[in-house]
Design a protein around this motif. Structure first.
Motif, PDB file in Angstrom:
ATOM      1  N   TYR A 136       5.513  11.056  -0.156  1.00 37.54           N
ATOM      2  CA  TYR A 136       4.059  11.181  -0.169  1.00 37.54           C
ATOM      3  C   TYR A 136       3.451  11.691  -1.470  1.00 37.54           C
ATOM      4  CZ  TYR A 136       3.793   9.932   4.717  1.00 37.54           C
ATOM      5  OH  TYR A 136       3.855   9.231   5.886  1.00 37.54           O
ATOM      6  N   TRP A 137       4.231  12.402  -2.276  1.00 34.90           N
ATOM      7  CA  TRP A 137       3.629  12.921  -3.520  1.00 34.90           C
ATOM      8  C   TRP A 137       3.725  11.855  -4.599  1.00 34.90           C
ATOM      9  CZ3 TRP A 137       0.289  16.585  -3.695  1.00 34.90           C
ATOM     10  CH2 TRP A 137      -0.149  17.061  -4.940  1.00 34.90           C
ATOM     11  N   PRO A 138       2.715  11.759  -5.487  1.00 34.28           N
ATOM     12  CA  PRO A 138       2.811  10.772  -6.574  1.00 34.28           C
ATOM     13  C   PRO A 138       4.092  10.993  -7.393  1.00 34.28           C
ATOM     14  CG  PRO A 138       0.638  11.820  -6.540  1.00 34.28           C
ATOM     15  CD  PRO A 138       1.482  12.549  -5.546  1.00 34.28           C
ATOM     16  N   PRO A 139       4.667   9.951  -7.953  1.00 36.01           N
ATOM     17  CA  PRO A 139       4.098   8.611  -8.054  1.00 36.01           C
ATOM     18  C   PRO A 139       4.282   7.722  -6.821  1.00 36.01           C
ATOM     19  CG  PRO A 139       6.164   8.705  -9.261  1.00 36.01           C
ATOM     20  CD  PRO A 139       5.915  10.094  -8.749  1.00 36.01           C
ATOM     21  N   SER A 140       5.179   8.109  -5.843  1.00 34.15           N
ATOM     22  CA  SER A 140       5.383   7.178  -4.717  1.00 34.15           C
ATOM     23  C   SER A 140       4.169   7.134  -3.796  1.00 34.15           C
ATOM     24  CB  SER A 140       6.576   7.594  -3.866  1.00 34.15           C
ATOM     25  OG  SER A 140       7.570   8.115  -4.640  1.00 34.15           O
TER      26      SER A 140
ATOM     27  N   MET B 136       0.835  -1.203   0.000  1.00 29.43           N
ATOM     28  CA  MET B 136       0.000   0.000   0.000  1.00 29.43           C
ATOM     29  C   MET B 136       0.873   1.259   0.000  1.00 29.43           C
ATOM     30  SD  MET B 136      -3.322  -0.528   2.390  1.00 29.43           S
ATOM     31  CE  MET B 136      -2.524  -1.298   3.770  1.00 29.43           C
ATOM     32  N   LYS B 137       0.507   2.170  -0.902  1.00 33.12           N
ATOM     33  CA  LYS B 137       1.303   3.407  -1.006  1.00 33.12           C
ATOM     34  C   LYS B 137       1.116   4.279   0.228  1.00 33.12           C
ATOM     35  CE  LYS B 137       1.422   4.204  -5.939  1.00 33.12           C
ATOM     36  NZ  LYS B 137       1.093   5.126  -7.014  1.00 33.12           N
ATOM     37  N   PRO B 138       2.104   5.089   0.570  1.00 35.19           N
ATOM     38  CA  PRO B 138       1.899   6.069   1.634  1.00 35.19           C
ATOM     39  C   PRO B 138       0.703   6.958   1.271  1.00 35.19           C
ATOM     40  CG  PRO B 138       4.210   5.958   1.048  1.00 35.19           C
ATOM     41  CD  PRO B 138       3.483   5.117   0.053  1.00 35.19           C
ATOM     42  N   PHE B 139      -0.045   7.320   2.279  1.00 28.91           N
ATOM     43  CA  PHE B 139      -1.295   8.051   2.048  1.00 28.91           C
ATOM     44  C   PHE B 139      -1.159   9.479   2.545  1.00 28.91           C
ATOM     45  CE2 PHE B 139      -5.717   9.029   3.565  1.00 28.91           C
ATOM     46  CZ  PHE B 139      -6.311   9.058   2.318  1.00 28.91           C
ATOM     47  N   TYR B 140      -1.501  10.411   1.663  1.00 28.84           N
ATOM     48  CA  TYR B 140      -1.372  11.840   1.988  1.00 28.84           C
ATOM     49  C   TYR B 140      -2.740  12.487   1.788  1.00 28.84           C
ATOM     50  CZ  TYR B 140       0.540  16.632   1.489  1.00 28.84           C
ATOM     51  OH  TYR B 140       0.830  17.966   1.628  1.00 28.84           O
ATOM     52  N   VAL B 141      -3.336  12.965   2.876  1.00 27.25           N
ATOM     53  CA  VAL B 141      -4.658  13.575   2.750  1.00 27.25           C
ATOM     54  C   VAL B 141      -4.586  15.029   3.202  1.00 27.25           C
ATOM     55  CG1 VAL B 141      -5.482  12.706   5.005  1.00 27.25           C
ATOM     56  CG2 VAL B 141      -7.139  13.312   3.261  1.00 27.25           C
ATOM     57  N   THR B 142      -5.279  15.884   2.444  1.00 28.34           N
ATOM     58  CA  THR B 142      -5.225  17.312   2.748  1.00 28.34           C
ATOM     59  C   THR B 142      -6.629  17.899   2.832  1.00 28.34           C
ATOM     60  OG1 THR B 142      -5.224  17.946   0.417  1.00 28.34           O
ATOM     61  CG2 THR B 142      -3.070  17.533   1.424  1.00 28.34           C
ATOM     62  N   THR B 143      -6.764  18.965   3.595  1.00 24.27           N
ATOM     63  CA  THR B 143      -8.000  19.771   3.556  1.00 24.27           C
ATOM     64  C   THR B 143      -7.683  21.006   2.718  1.00 24.27           C
ATOM     65  OG1 THR B 143      -7.461  21.263   5.384  1.00 24.27           O
ATOM     66  CG2 THR B 143      -8.470  19.156   5.965  1.00 24.27           C
ATOM     67  N   PRO B 144      -8.702  21.750   2.305  1.00 29.03           N
ATOM     68  CA  PRO B 144      -8.370  23.059   1.730  1.00 29.03           C
ATOM     69  C   PRO B 144      -7.721  23.880   2.836  1.00 29.03           C
ATOM     70  CG  PRO B 144     -10.718  22.540   1.449  1.00 29.03           C
ATOM     71  CD  PRO B 144     -10.156  21.522   2.383  1.00 29.03           C
ATOM     72  N   ILE B 145      -6.887  24.828   2.462  1.00 28.60           N
ATOM     73  CA  ILE B 145      -6.381  25.723   3.508  1.00 28.60           C
ATOM     74  C   ILE B 145      -7.412  26.847   3.629  1.00 28.60           C
ATOM     75  CG2 ILE B 145      -3.950  25.111   3.551  1.00 28.60           C
ATOM     76  CD1 ILE B 145      -3.424  27.413   1.595  1.00 28.60           C
ATOM     77  N   TYR B 146      -7.787  27.123   4.865  1.00 28.02           N
ATOM     78  CA  TYR B 146      -8.939  27.999   5.100  1.00 28.02           C
ATOM     79  C   TYR B 146      -8.535  29.468   5.086  1.00 28.02           C
ATOM     80  CZ  TYR B 146     -10.741  23.488   6.372  1.00 28.02           C
ATOM     81  OH  TYR B 146     -11.098  22.169   6.334  1.00 28.02           O
TER      82      TYR B 146
END
Ligand code: MSP
Length: 683
Positions: free
Chosen positions: A251-255, A1-11
C-alpha cells in the motif's frame, strides 16, 4: 489500478468525537468505499493520537494515569465511527507497541542520515496545536489564533531535525509531484511557506514524560507530531525492508497510492514535516495530502477547544446515519468550509431524497410494479425503444461518467450533484411517459419498457450512492430484488452497461425509503435542535454539552441601556439583600486593558485582552462596542468579575465580565482610580 490507501488524521483523545472529526472520517470512508466499488485493493486507516502534553494534562485533570485515560477514551471513537457507517480496516493507537517500535525505527533511520542533533530550544508552544510558534504566528498578547489561548514559553534541551536542509529537496519533490497537495490553492500556500525558508524543528521534549522515549536517550520523549505522523506507515508495519511487511510493500508508494485526508489546520505538518522526515529516512513520501475545510457553526470552526461542537448521536437518532453522511458530503464542498444547518439538512432531505429518489421508487414500484406487473421486474423491449428512453439512458451514462470523474477528483459533492441530475431526469421521464395512462390503455409492452427503464435507472443510482449511503443503497437494491453491494477486488462495480437488472426479479415495497418530513415533524425537529424561525443554522443538540445559537446576537456581557432599562418603580431601588458571604464569592479585580478589537460580525462586542496579574493575558468579550471604540480602551484600568464561569461568545471564549454602569443615556465602564497593580482585588 494501484492499491489505494486512505487515512484520516489520528484524533487527539482529549475529548469525545464530534461531527467535525466525524466529517473527516466519513469523507475517508466514502473515498475508501468508492475505491472498493471500483474493484481496487483498498485499505482505510484511522486511529488515535494518544501522546503529548495536551493528553498528559487532560489525564491529570481527570486525576488518572495517562494510559488509563487514553484507554478509556479509545472506545467512544471506535463506536462513533461505526455509528457513522465508517468501516475502517485498521485502527491505530500511538500507545500500541507495534507503533512505538516502528517510530523508533524511523528515528534511527533519520539519525543515521545525520539529520538529528542535540541543541537548545527556546520559543513559544501552543499545547492545543501541539505546535511550535514564533511571534509572527500569534495574536497580540501571545495568543494562538486557532485555540484563542495564550501560548507557553519553552526553554529546554532538545533534539532537532535538520528541516532547513530539506528546503530544496521538498521544493523539487513538489515540482515533480504536481498533485501532492490538493486543492491547488493550498499547495501554493505550502510552496510559499517552504520558499520563505525552514527552521530546524525541535523533535524531543524533556519537561514531561508522556511520549515515546528517544532511542538511546530516555531523558527525552519524542515530539508528538514525529510520533503521530509515523502512524501512517507503522500501521502497515513500516518502515521495513522489502518483504518484511506485506501491507507496507503493497500500500505504500511506489506500489500503492497513499492519500492522507487532513483538515487544513494540519496541512503544514503533513505537507512539509512528514515528507521531510521520510526523505531523510530514504522513504518515498505519500502520494497525496488532501486538505479539506472545516465544518463550522455560525462560521466558526466546530471544535472541542471552542466548545461549539455537535455530537453525532442525536443527529443520527433524528435523521439516521446515511442521511447525515449524505448531507455532509452533498452540502460541503470538500476543500471548503461549510456551515452545519438543520434547516438545510431537512431541505436537502426532502428535496433530493424524499422527493427525488424516494418518490421515483414509490411511484414505480408501489404504484406500478406491485399493482400491475405482478410485483416483478418486467422484461425490457430493446427493439422498440423510443427517443425518451434513449434520452434517459444517455443521461444515465453521462451522469455515471461525471460522477466517477468527480469521485476520482475527490469531489463527492459534485459526484452527488451528477447522481441527482439523473434522479431528476428519471422522475421527469416517468412524468412524460405517463405509465398510468399505459395501464389504462392496456399497452403492456410499452408499460414494461417504461417501468424497466425507471427501475434500471434506480439500480444505477443505488450503486453510485453506495459509497455515501451504504445502508440506504442496499435497502434500495433490496426493493429492486437485488442483493446488497459486495465489492470485489478486480471487479469494477460502477454502473456502465445498461440493462444489468434481471427481468423477473421479485421487488419489495415494504417501507418507504425516504418518507417526507412534513411540516409538523419539521417543527418538532426544529424544537429539538433549537432552531428559531429566523436563524439559518441554530443548533442545540439536546445531548451536547455545548449549546450553540447561531445567528442569535450574543448576549452582551455588560448590561446595556436597552436590555437593562429600569422597570417602572424599579429605578434607584436596591435588589434583594445578600449576605457578606454571598458577596465574597464574587472575585472582583482590577484589570488593565492591553489590547482591544471589534469582533467580526458583531456590532455589540469588543474583544479585550486584559492584564489581571496572572502572568498571561486574559480574554473577555464585552458588549460595549456601541459606547466605546477599541482604541479608547487600551491602557484603561477597569474592573472585572474574574471568577465568572467562562463562556463562548461568537465562537470565542470569554473569561469573566466587565463592570459598567448603565442608565438611559448609555453605559459607562467602572474605572479604578489611580495606579493599582493589575489583579488587585476590589471590594
Ligand atoms: N492529532 C492531530 C492529528 C495528527 S495526524 C498525524 C490532530 N487531531 S485533532 O483531533 O485535533 O484533529 C484532527 C482532525 O480532525 C483535523 O485536522 C480535521 O481533519 C478534523 N476536524 C476537527 N474539527 C473539524 C471541523 N470542525 N471540521 C472538519 N474537520 C475537523 O490535529
Amino acid at each position: 489500478m494501484k492499491p489505494f490507501y486512505v487515512t484520516t488524521p489520528i484524533y487527539y483523545v482529549n475529548d469525545h468525537p464530534h461531527i467535525g472529526t466525524g466529517y473527516s472520517t466519513i469523507a475517508a470512508d466514502v473515498l475508501s468505499r468508492y475505491a472498493r466499488l471500483r474493484g481496487r485493493p483498498t485499505r482505510f486507516l484511522t486511529g488515535l493520537d494518544e501522546h503529548g502534553l495536551k493528553i498528559e494534562r487532560r489525564a491529570r485533570e481527570e486525576g488518572i494515569d495517562p494510559k488509563a485515560f487514553v484507554d478509556r477514551m479509545a472506545q467512544p471513537f471506535r463506536d462513533a465511527w461505526l455509528a457513522l457507517g465508517c468501516h475502517y480496516d485498521d485502527f491505530i493507537r500511538t500507545t500500541e507497541p507495534r507503533h512505538q517500535q516502528r517510530v523508533k525505527e524511523l528515528w534511527k533511520r533519520v539519525k543515521d542520515a545525520g539529520d538529528i542533533y542535540l541543541g537548545d530550544y527556546e520559543d513559544w508552544y501552543c499545547v492545543g496545536c501541539e505546535g511550535f510558534k514564533t511571534e509572527k504566528d500569534l495574536l497580540p498578547g501571545n495568543i494562538c489564533p486557532q485555540h484563542q489561548k495564550p501560548v507557553e514559553r519553552i526553554k529546554e534541551v532538545s533534539y532537532f531535525f535538520r528541516l532547513s536542509k530539506y528546503q530544496d529537496a521538498l521544493l523539487k519533490f513538489y515540482e515533480t509531484h504536481p498533485n501532492f497537495v490538493q486543492p491547488q490553492t493550498r499547495f501554493n500556500e505550502v510552496k510559499s511557506l517552504v520558499k520563505e525558508g525552514l527552521r530546524d524543528l525541535s523533535i524531543s521534549r524533556t519537561s514531561f514524560r508522556w511520549g515515546i522515549p528517544v532511542p538511546d536517550d530516555s531523558e527525552h520523549v519524542m515530539y508528538v507530531w514525529f510520533d503521530a505522523l509515523t502512524n501512517y506507515i507503522s500501521a502497515l508495519g513500516g518502515p521495513a525492508a522489502p518483504g518484511q511487511a506485506p501491507l507496507y510493500d503493497q500500500y505504500w508508494p511506489p506500489s500503492g497510492e497513499a492519500v492522507h485526508l487532513v483538515g487544513k489546520d494540519i496541512l503544514r505538518f503533513h505537507a512539509v514535516y512528514w515528507p521531510a522526515f521520510l526523505l531523510s529516512a530514504g522513504i518515498e513520501p505519500p502520494s497525496q495530502v488532501w486538505a479539506h475545510g472545516w465544518l463550522t457553526v455560525n462560521g466558526v470552526k466546530m471544535s472541542k477547544t471552542l466548545g461549539n461542537f455537535l455530537r453525532p448521536e442525536p443527529l443520527i437518532e433524528a435523521f439516521g446515519t446515511d442521511v447525515l453522511r449524505f448531507y455532509l458530503m452533498r452540502e460541503v464542498a470538500l476543500g471548503q468550509d461549510g456551515d452545519f444547518s438543520i434547516k438545510n439538512l431537512i431541505a436537502r432531505y426532502n428535496g433530493d431524497l424524499a422527493n427525488g429518489v424516494g418518490n421515483l421508487l414509490s411511484r414505480v414500484i408501489v404504484s406500478l410494479v406491485k399493482k400491475n406487473l405482478g410485483g416483478r421486474v418486467p422484461s425490457p423491449h430493446p427493439e422498440s425503444l423510443k427517443d425518451e428512453d434513449r434520452a434517459l439512458i444517455a443521461v444515465a451514462e453521462r451522469c455515471a461518467q461525471t460522477a466517477a470523474e468527480q469521485m476520482n477528483a475527490v469531489a463527492p459533492h459534485r459526484a452527488l450533484e451528477a447522481i441527482f441530475e439523473l434522479v431528476a431526469a428519471a422522475n421527469k421521464y416517468v412524468d412524460q411517459t405517463a405509465p398510468w395512462v399505459l395501464v389504462k390503455s392496456g399497452d403492456i409492452t410499452r408499460l414494461e419498457q417504461v417501468v424497466y427503464t425507471a427501475l434500471e435507472t434506480l439500480r444505477w443510482v443505488a450503486l453510485m450512492l453506495w459509497p455515501v449511503m451504504p445502508s440506504k443503497s442496499d435497502q434500495l437494491r433490496q426493493q429492486l430484488g437485488l442483493e446488497a453491494v459486495m465489492p470485489t477486488v478486480g471487479v469494477d462495480g460502477w454502473p456502465s452497461a445498461w440493462g444489468g437488472l434481471g427481468a423477473g426479479l421479485e421487488t419489495q415495497s415494504n417501507q418507504p425509503l425516504f418518507p417526507r418530513i412534513d411540516k409538523d415533524q419539521e417543527r418538532r425537529l426544529w424544537e429539538r435542535f433549537g432552531v428559531t424561525a429566523d436563524a439559518a443554522t441554530t443548533i442545540v443538540p439536546d445531548s451536547s454539552p455545548a449549546k450553540v445559537k447561531a445567528h442569535a446576537p450574543a448576549a452582551p456581557i455588560a448590561p446595556t441601556a436597552e436590555n437593562k432599562k429600569p422597570q417602572a418603580g424599579e429605578a434607584g431601588q436596591a435588589k434583594g439583600i445578600i449576605t457578606f458571604d454571598e458577596f465574597a464569592k464574587v472575585d472582583l479585580r482590577v484589570a488593565k486593558v492591553l489590547a482591544a478589537e471589534s469582533v467580526p460580525k458583531s456590532d455589540k462586542l469588543l474583544r479585550l485582552e486584559l492584564d489581571v496579574g496572572e502572568g498571561h493575558p486574559r480574554q473577555i468579550l464585552a458588549g460595549i462596542a456601541k459606547q466605546y471604540r477599541p482604541e479608547q480602551l487600551v491602557g484603561k484600568q477597569i474592573v472585572i468579575v474574574a471568577n465568572l464561569k467562562p463562556r463562548q461568545m461568537m465562537g470565542r471564549e470569554s473569561r469573566g465580565m466587565v463592570l459598567a454602569a448603565s442608565d438611559a443615556q448609555g453605559l459607562k465602564l467602572i474605572i479604578a482610580d489611580g495606579e493599582s497593580s493589575p489583579g488587585s482585588t476590589v471590594g
